[in-house]
Enzyme design. Structure first.
Site, mmCIF file in Angstrom:
data_model
loop_
_atom_site.group_PDB
_atom_site.id
_atom_site.type_symbol
_atom_site.label_atom_id
_atom_site.label_comp_id
_atom_site.label_asym_id
_atom_site.label_seq_id
_atom_site.Cartn_x
_atom_site.Cartn_y
_atom_site.Cartn_z
ATOM 1 N N HIS A 9 2.197 -24.647 12.328
ATOM 2 C CA HIS A 9 2.816 -23.664 13.219
ATOM 3 C C HIS A 9 2.352 -23.815 14.659
ATOM 4 O O HIS A 9 1.212 -24.179 14.944
ATOM 5 C CB HIS A 9 2.502 -22.243 12.730
ATOM 6 C CG HIS A 9 1.032 -21.960 12.634
ATOM 7 N ND1 HIS A 9 0.297 -21.454 13.684
ATOM 8 C CD2 HIS A 9 0.153 -22.119 11.619
ATOM 9 C CE1 HIS A 9 -0.961 -21.301 13.325
ATOM 10 N NE2 HIS A 9 -1.083 -21.702 12.066
ATOM 11 N N ASP A 10 3.271 -23.570 15.572
ATOM 12 C CA ASP A 10 2.999 -23.498 17.011
ATOM 13 C C ASP A 10 2.597 -24.825 17.629
ATOM 14 O O ASP A 10 2.058 -24.858 18.737
ATOM 15 C CB ASP A 10 1.925 -22.442 17.315
ATOM 16 C CG ASP A 10 2.307 -21.061 16.814
ATOM 17 O OD1 ASP A 10 3.359 -20.557 17.243
ATOM 18 O OD2 ASP A 10 1.580 -20.494 15.972
ATOM 19 N N GLY A 22 -2.346 -26.074 13.012
ATOM 20 C CA GLY A 22 -1.578 -25.278 13.951
ATOM 21 C C GLY A 22 -2.008 -25.493 15.388
ATOM 22 O O GLY A 22 -3.142 -25.861 15.684
#
Length: 271
Positions: A124-125, A142
């Site tokens: 994520h991100d 992430g």
């Protein structure tokens, strides 16, 4: 949905999905209602696209890839994030790319012309530039940042919040815990900086003159053995002496930028 899309009868395309011209969706794919597929995207078979996911034109996505699912972050409460993938990307078998979270700006973003080989994972991100290659089973935690045209060798693990500079290369079977400078070559467990990514830079068309400047800058930034001058002081000296050299200035900007992880540095010289 456009009339020119070719959708296999076994595929599921939920209401609301937006499909560009010439999209091909193969057998047993599942496309969520908030997904947007660019022109000529080709889903071979057994692909799952979910969440608020936007994929650019000319993508090629192979079986058992799952893109846009919620972050694998135990702190997350399942908030809706987004995933944006650029044009011309290749996604091979079993690849997973997760959506963003509020803590990371809500978006995972991938540039154009990237290649994610089998079973690689993007957490994520993450922010990934153009022309980046992840070899088989590369795992990104992430919030990782990767610059344009960087490449990561197979079975390498990258710690969350690490930055990898443009044109850098990480050797296979590595564990990268720290920020890797642009143009750098690193490897090992835990990874350390070997020097310049000379093979990759030559393939990208770097001239001997450009490489000579980078070599000299690297030599002065990361000298063999311990010296009296700190890295911070060496950065300022090199910045002054190589003013106007675009590649070196990019290297200096990376080193000056705020970071959340330590720097991937050369292995200390043995006495």
């Amino acid at each position: 949905m456009t009339s020119s899309a070719r959708i296999h009868p076994s595929a599921v395309v939920e209401a609301g999905a937006r499909l560009g011209e010439g999209v091909v969706i193969g057998p047993f794919c599942h496309i969520g209602g908030e997904v947007e597929l660019g022109d000529r995207a080709h889903l071979v078979s057994h692909v799952v696209l979910t969440g608020r996911t936007r994929i650019g034109a000319d993508a090629e996505i192979h079986p058992f890839a799952a893109l846009g699912a919620a972050a694998q972050d135990l702190k997350s409460r399942g908030e809706a994030g987004t995933l944006v993938i650029g044009r011309g990307c290749l996604v091979r078998e079993g690849v997973t790319i997760n959506a963003g979270t509020p803590a990371g700006g809500g978006q995972t973003r991938v540039g154009d012309d990237c290649a994610f080989l089998a079973y690689s994972h993007v957490g994520h991100d993450c922010r990934i530039g153009d022309g980046v290659t992840l070899s088989n089973t590369v795992l990104l935690g992430g919030h990782v940042r990767i610059g344009d045209h960087a490449a990561i060798g197979g079975a390498t693990v990258v710690h969350q919040r690490v930055r990898i500079g443009a044109q850098a290369f990480v050797a296979g079977l590595s564990g990268l815990e720290g920020d890797l400078v642009p143009f750098g070559l690193a490897g090992g467990n835990r990874a350390h900086l070997f020097g310049l990514n000379l093979v990759g830079l030559r393939r990208r068309g770097f001239s001997d003159a450009r490489l000579a400047l980078l070599r000299e800058a690297f030599r002065r930034l990361f000298p063999q053995g311990a010296g009296a001058e700190t890295l911070a002081a060496r950065i300022e000296t090199v910045a002054r002496d190589f003013s106007g050299a675009e590649d070196v200035e990019a290297l200096i900007a990376f080193l000056r930028a705020e970071r959340e992880r330590p720097l991937c540095a050369p292995r200390p010289a043995r006495g």
